[in-house]
Scaffold this active site. Structure first.
Site, PDB file in Angstrom:
ATOM      1  N   HIS A 174      10.672   8.032  -0.140  1.00 19.75           N
ATOM      2  CA  HIS A 174      10.058   8.152  -1.565  1.00 19.75           C
ATOM      3  C   HIS A 174      10.162   9.794  -1.893  1.00 19.75           C
ATOM      4  O   HIS A 174       9.987  10.555  -0.710  1.00 19.75           O
ATOM      5  CB  HIS A 174       9.136   7.661  -1.619  1.00 19.75           C
ATOM      6  CG  HIS A 174       7.992   7.957  -1.045  1.00 19.75           C
ATOM      7  ND1 HIS A 174       7.142   9.112  -1.055  1.00 19.75           N
ATOM      8  CD2 HIS A 174       7.140   7.240   0.159  1.00 19.75           C
ATOM      9  CE1 HIS A 174       6.276   9.151  -0.185  1.00 19.75           C
ATOM     10  NE2 HIS A 174       6.419   8.214   0.513  1.00 19.75           N
ATOM     11  N   GLU A 217       4.775   1.114   4.057  1.00 13.35           N
ATOM     12  CA  GLU A 217       4.660   2.067   5.339  1.00 13.35           C
ATOM     13  C   GLU A 217       3.598   1.675   6.272  1.00 13.35           C
ATOM     14  O   GLU A 217       3.059   0.496   6.283  1.00 13.35           O
ATOM     15  CB  GLU A 217       3.939   3.705   4.866  1.00 13.35           C
ATOM     16  CG  GLU A 217       3.659   4.724   5.602  1.00 13.35           C
ATOM     17  CD  GLU A 217       4.930   5.193   6.004  1.00 13.35           C
ATOM     18  OE1 GLU A 217       5.666   4.606   6.823  1.00 13.35           O
ATOM     19  OE2 GLU A 217       5.264   6.361   6.003  1.00 13.35           O
TER      20      GLU A 217
END
Length: 494
Positions: free
Chosen positions: A57, A131
């Site tokens: 990202h 994550e």
């Protein structure tokens, strides 16, 4: 003027096939590391080739603040992060994808939406792509984590594979999750897959794909909106596919513009430059530097020289082959003319040397003669080399790698050292494998194109482990670069 330097003797190593656990001592750098890579985990058999493109990202608000994010979902993309995602969208605009898997966390989902653009194909939110779970660390500024958790925070920084918090081993859990993700991704019918996720989970995806264990956490850099490409090719006799990293961490920004590696200052760096294409067939193994570069190769060498212009190069060491020498000369001439180009006002002197141990082309030529069907430089082509030839290349490049590290550690030079190494793409594949402490069985796990750049940082100096900043970076070649989703084995596959 180019001078000739010998390489030092290589240290000894022992290995087994990747179906077993490699063992013994592996010389990755000046000090010897005893830990060996873990075996490749089982993956489903494939009927046809797949290419998976991984993207991290864009910059988030907590990235900007220096706050530990983990799998929390409170940060969003900054304006810089949205701009990075837009740059990645442009880079992938003409590439075709069948499906997009993304982490459900806002920063990743938004990045995926920007990159996916007007495509009307499926976007899948996959929870296992979130994550790394960092439990009590999440939400803390980094200095707060250090103050509050002391020894645990130091272990997270120095020995992440064994880091324990709140009764969990986050990196070990992450590796298990990554393997689960691969089973889901490879089970999808799509042949070209986009995956948008996060720093740590993308590292785990790359590592587990080629059978590297948790000790490789933080060895394979993943920058904001960095693009990594992994090819999965069916084997003729079935079983798990052949897996090859086609590129790693191709970023919107220059790979040599930052002096940090994963947030740490890196004053020592090796830049691996693959020479430009030659007069021979550019898709064949015969592209081995026997003759001068063709027009495309000349353009590639000039583009590489421009990419490295803002980098203060300490030394250029190259193979004695013509294509490598010509590429090295192009880089040197641009460096030495930097004052005329307005970069600075002090003429640069760049040391240039030839190293015989970087010349692996004779072994490749012998492999070409021994191959009845010929050898093309598609991903995984090194796996087709005769074992004896591969072993000879491995020993030769190990000696070269040790000499390069000693050159990088020269205390008589300035503290900042940028060493450029120019040679055949297969040479650099071997050097990357040596850096990562691997054995010959991993050489077919990486692919490099002519004109590409790969960067290795040493934040702890040459005696520490090398951090792979990027592999097979080609964005600097512009219109002459290879599209991310172009098949390297069959143009009709993607």
């Amino acid at each position: 003027m180019l001078t000739l330097v010998p390489a030092l003797p290589a240290c000894s190593s022992h290995s087994r096939r990747r179906t077993g656990i490699p063992h013994g001592i592996f010389c990755s750098n000046v000090r010897e590391i005893l830990r060996a890579p873990e075996p490749l985990q089982s993956l489903p058999a494939l009927r046809e080739a797949k290419r998976v493109v991984l993207v991290r990202h864009g910059q988030s608000t907590w990235n900007e603040e220096g706050r530990i994010q983990g799998s929390s979902d409170y940060s969003v993309l900054t304006s810089k992060g949205e701009s990075q995602a837009e740059t990645s969208r442009q880079m992938l605009l003409t590439d075709s994808f069948d499906v997009c898997f993304t982490s459900p966390l806002i920063r990743s989902w938004k990045t995926a939406e920007i990159i996916w653009g007007t495509r009307n194909k499926e976007m899948i939110a996959e929870p296992d792509l979130r994550e790394i779970d960092l439990y009590s660390f999440q939400g803390l500024l980094k200095h707060e984590g250090k103050q509050k958790f002391g020894d645990a925070y130091r272990q997270w920084q120095k020995d992440a594979a064994n880091f324990n918090i709140d009764g969990h081993y986050p990196v070990r859990e992450l590796w298990d999750r990554a393997e689960s993700c691969w089973r889901k991704i490879l089970s999808h019918e799509g042949k070209s897959v986009l995956v948008v996720a996060h720093n740590a989970v993308n590292q785990a995806l790359v590592a587990t794909a080629i059978g590297l264990g948790t000790q490789y956490f933080r060895n394979l850099l993943q920058s904001n909106c960095g693009v990594s490409v992994i090819d999965f090719t069916p084997k003729p006799r079935g079983g798990p596919p052949h897996i090859c990293i086609n590129r790693l961490n191709q970023t919107p920004n220059s790979p040599v513009s930052s002096g940090t590696s994963g947030g740490r200052k890196a004053s020592k760096r090796i830049i691996l430059v693959s020479h430009g294409t030659t007069q021979s067939n550019t898709e064949a193994l015969l592209n081995m530097g026997y003759e001068s570069m063709n027009m495309l190769g000349v353009i590639q060498s000039q583009k590489t020289a421009e990419l490295l212009l803002d980098l203060k190069i300490s030394s250029i060491i190259c193979s004695p082959r013509i294509a490598s020498v010509d590429t090295a000369m192009a880089i040197s001439e641009v460096q030495e003319a930097a004052d005329c180009l307005g970069v600075d006002c002090v003429p640069r002197y760049v040391e240039m040397k030839k190293m015989l141990e970087l010349e692996i082309e004779p072994a490749l030529q012998q492999a070409q003669k021994n191959s009845s069907g010929g050898l093309a430089t598609h991903p995984g082509w090194l796996d087709r080399l005769d074992r004896q030839i591969l072993t000879a290349i491995w020993k030769q490049t190990k000696a070269a790698w040790k000499s390069l590290l000693l050159k990088l550690s020269d205390e008589s030079e300035s503290s900042e050292r940028n060493l450029v190494v120019v040679g055949h793409p297969a040479l650099h594949v071997a050097l990357i494998a040596h850096c990562l402490n691997l054995t010959t069985e991993w050489m077919d796990s990486f692919h490099l194109d002519a004109g590409s750049v790969s960067v290795i940082d040493f934040p702890d100096g040459p005696a520490g482990r090398g951090i792979i900043r990027c592999i097979n970076y080609t964005a600097h070649l512009g219109r002459w670069s290879i599209p991310v989703t172009r098949s390297m084995t069959n143009d009709e596959e993607f």
